[in-house]
Enzyme design. Sequence first.
Site, PDB file in Angstrom:
ATOM      1  N   ASP A  61       0.833  -1.191   0.000  1.00  0.00           N
ATOM      2  CA  ASP A  61       0.000   0.000   0.000  1.00  0.00           C
ATOM      3  C   ASP A  61       0.875   1.250   0.000  1.00  0.00           C
ATOM      4  O   ASP A  61       1.691   1.448   0.899  1.00  0.00           O
ATOM      5  CB  ASP A  61      -0.879  -0.049   1.248  1.00  0.00           C
ATOM      6  CG  ASP A  61      -1.886   1.066   1.254  1.00  0.00           C
ATOM      7  OD1 ASP A  61      -2.538   1.250   0.223  1.00  0.00           O
ATOM      8  OD2 ASP A  61      -1.994   1.765   2.267  1.00  0.00           O
ATOM      9  N   THR A  94      -3.330   4.837  -3.867  1.00  0.00           N
ATOM     10  CA  THR A  94      -2.323   5.646  -3.183  1.00  0.00           C
ATOM     11  C   THR A  94      -0.937   5.490  -3.814  1.00  0.00           C
ATOM     12  O   THR A  94      -0.100   6.369  -3.668  1.00  0.00           O
ATOM     13  CB  THR A  94      -2.246   5.263  -1.692  1.00  0.00           C
ATOM     14  OG1 THR A  94      -2.120   3.845  -1.590  1.00  0.00           O
ATOM     15  CG2 THR A  94      -3.483   5.701  -0.962  1.00  0.00           C
ATOM     16  N   THR A  95      -0.701   4.376  -4.485  1.00  0.00           N
ATOM     17  CA  THR A  95       0.562   4.235  -5.206  1.00  0.00           C
ATOM     18  C   THR A  95       0.458   5.006  -6.518  1.00  0.00           C
ATOM     19  O   THR A  95       1.361   5.773  -6.867  1.00  0.00           O
ATOM     20  CB  THR A  95       0.862   2.751  -5.514  1.00  0.00           C
ATOM     21  OG1 THR A  95       0.561   1.983  -4.373  1.00  0.00           O
ATOM     22  CG2 THR A  95       2.294   2.553  -5.898  1.00  0.00           C
ATOM     23  N   ASP A 395      -8.717  -1.140   2.041  1.00  0.00           N
ATOM     24  CA  ASP A 395      -8.725  -0.626   0.668  1.00  0.00           C
ATOM     25  C   ASP A 395      -9.988  -1.072  -0.058  1.00  0.00           C
ATOM     26  O   ASP A 395     -10.618  -0.288  -0.763  1.00  0.00           O
ATOM     27  CB  ASP A 395      -7.495  -1.129  -0.105  1.00  0.00           C
ATOM     28  CG  ASP A 395      -6.298  -0.222   0.106  1.00  0.00           C
ATOM     29  OD1 ASP A 395      -6.297   0.490   1.122  1.00  0.00           O
ATOM     30  OD2 ASP A 395      -5.375  -0.230  -0.740  1.00  0.00           O
TER      31      ASP A 395
HETATM   32  P1  ADP Z   1      -2.753   1.598  -5.773  1.00  0.00           P
HETATM   33  O1  ADP Z   1      -2.141   1.699  -4.426  1.00  0.00           O
HETATM   34  O2  ADP Z   1      -2.504   2.829  -6.578  1.00  0.00           O
HETATM   35  O3  ADP Z   1      -4.163   1.174  -5.765  1.00  0.00           O
HETATM   36  P2  ADP Z   1      -2.195  -0.952  -6.908  1.00  0.00           P
HETATM   37  O4  ADP Z   1      -0.971  -1.732  -6.638  1.00  0.00           O
HETATM   38  O5  ADP Z   1      -3.468  -1.397  -6.279  1.00  0.00           O
HETATM   39  O6  ADP Z   1      -1.882   0.510  -6.509  1.00  0.00           O
HETATM   40  O7  ADP Z   1      -2.368  -0.898  -8.484  1.00  0.00           O
HETATM   41  C1  ADP Z   1      -3.423  -0.261  -9.086  1.00  0.00           C
HETATM   42  C2  ADP Z   1      -3.275  -0.286 -10.579  1.00  0.00           C
HETATM   43  O8  ADP Z   1      -3.241  -1.632 -11.044  1.00  0.00           O
HETATM   44  C3  ADP Z   1      -4.459   0.369 -11.242  1.00  0.00           C
HETATM   45  O9  ADP Z   1      -4.006   1.176 -12.291  1.00  0.00           O
HETATM   46  C4  ADP Z   1      -5.267  -0.811 -11.763  1.00  0.00           C
HETATM   47  O10 ADP Z   1      -5.997  -0.469 -12.910  1.00  0.00           O
HETATM   48  C5  ADP Z   1      -4.206  -1.815 -12.057  1.00  0.00           C
HETATM   49  N1  ADP Z   1      -4.702  -3.196 -11.982  1.00  0.00           N
HETATM   50  C6  ADP Z   1      -5.280  -3.793 -10.925  1.00  0.00           C
HETATM   51  N2  ADP Z   1      -5.616  -5.069 -11.204  1.00  0.00           N
HETATM   52  C7  ADP Z   1      -5.217  -5.300 -12.465  1.00  0.00           C
HETATM   53  C8  ADP Z   1      -5.263  -6.446 -13.356  1.00  0.00           C
HETATM   54  N3  ADP Z   1      -5.805  -7.594 -12.970  1.00  0.00           N
HETATM   55  N4  ADP Z   1      -4.766  -6.305 -14.575  1.00  0.00           N
HETATM   56  C9  ADP Z   1      -4.212  -5.154 -14.960  1.00  0.00           C
HETATM   57  N5  ADP Z   1      -4.120  -4.066 -14.203  1.00  0.00           N
HETATM   58  C10 ADP Z   1      -4.625  -4.115 -12.968  1.00  0.00           C
HETATM   59 MG    MG Z   2      -5.014  -0.619  -5.141  1.00  0.00          MG
END
Ligand code: ADP
Ligand code: MG
Length: 528
Positions: A61, A94-95, A395
């Site tokens: 996170d 948040t990332t 989340d």
């Molecule tokens: P954050 O802390 O920003 O939520 P995440 O590590 O959860 O970071 O990553 C979020 C990103 O990953 C978003 O841009 C989302 O669209 C993308 N994402 C999440 N699941 C998938 C998936 N199964 N395939 C492709 N992209 C994904």
């Molecule tokens: Mg996320």
Amino acid sequence: MAPNVQPKMKAFETKSKPAEIRSSNIEAAKAVADAIRTSLGPRGMDKMIQSGKGDVTITNDGATILKQMKLVHPAAKMLVELSKAQDVEAGDGTTSVVVLAGSFLEAAQKLLEKGIHPTVISESFQKASVKAVEILEAMATPMKLEDRHSLLMSATTSLGSKVVSQHSALLAPLAVDAVLKVIDPLKDHDVDLRDIRVIEKLGGTVDDTELVEGLVLDQRSAGSGGPTRMEKAKIGLIQFCISPPKTDMDNQVVVSDYNAMDRVLREERAYILNVAKQVKKAGCNVLLVQKSILRDAVSELALHFFDKMKIMVVKDIEREDIEFITKTLNCRPIASLDHFLPEYMASADLVESVPTGTSKVVKITGIQNVGKTVSVIVRGSNKLVLEEAARSLHDALCVIRCLVKKRFIIAGGGAPETELAYQLTQYAQGLPGVEAYCLRAFAESLEVIPMTLAENAGLNPIATVTDLRNKHACGFKSSGINVRKGAITNMLDEGVAQPLLVTTSAITLASETVRSILKIDDIVNALY
Ligand code: ADP
Ligand code: MG
């Protein structure tokens, strides 16, 4: 790991100083963004954070990573605030928000090098982010809260990038149910997450996580021989102490003979017995006692009486939990013995102390007139997994809250960012000179999200993003990077969707922070 970039201060070079300060700020903030880039997406890596005391946290996170980073540079700290702001506003993304800010800063740096004034860049970025939100709103799909499939899809996507992703089949429906239980879908446009109580309990696996309709107390039942299970419970929540009173000041009572000592003990006994009898008379059989900081809220003697009277006692209820408990049980906290009346008590079918993992919890179920709250017991086999499971669940709850607030979803996997880049570039063509140039740079920098997703998934970033760009130019608005198959597919068909609010807030907040970094031309050390 902490980027420790010291500002390069050169006094007395008035002309070059603002530029230097600006570039040092940008460098520092970019270093932070780069540090967490690898955590983005379902194939992103986790970070192990070691605190000064030696405590270890494993997380994916962004907000949690940044909050614990030891940063020196003031501009780097702005990114921590940025990710906190996103956490409050949307709870997820948040990332992404920090990665976006890093990319915007890089674009700004290139524009500055071309000799464009920071104010012009800042204003163009502002225009671009407003337009970006418009475009996103136009491409989002409206949804209803009855549409369980969309809710589940969003929660699963959010959980998909976490350490506990293999448990998303359990956690996603749990998050959806928890939120839907505490709101009225027709009236409510916000969710108070304080109505969902998450209790972390070590022992078992994440699969044992459960949603309890009713109330769960983290304490065990007090007393040694008393009841630990009570059917048809009458529950009283008291805020006064059942123990010998103490004087305000530190004074001594000298007892000179055995007679006097006997009298003291007898009086104490009589006093406590009287309290216990009154509790029993009011019909109470489960007593919840608020923690007292001055003395033991329930003395051993009182516990002994309650055990004999078959009254179950749960002590050490925290002050901050009182509101949640009274809301759930629909009762009133009782502040003095005179007010210990049946109408202030709650009724429930069952109160039971149950072993959970390595300790016990008290579960209250079948509550009459139950309030709109739920409790979730998160389980994990060790502290690291347990804490990350609770954070991931948070989340997912936030994602559902976003959908309650703003009932639109968009595809994930870099689809919205690529579509924005495409449409913003087209929009820029109708604008005059420098502004168009800045807007195009902004648009291009949005592609950092698909680029990073591809990189983290081990795909060729340039080939993938070019491919993606072509798809969007042909009008496939939901095309994104399918990290599992390593190809470009329609993300909505794959079940990868996220709330509109997460993306709009990420872009708005990131560009806001970048604009304020651009406008700083000096760092002044304060006297105090
Ligand atoms: P954050 O802390 O920003 O939520 P995440 O590590 O959860 O970071 O990553 C979020 C990103 O990953 C978003 O841009 C989302 O669209 C993308 N994402 C999440 N699941 C998938 C998936 N199964 N395939 C492709 N992209 C994904
Ligand atoms: Mg996320």
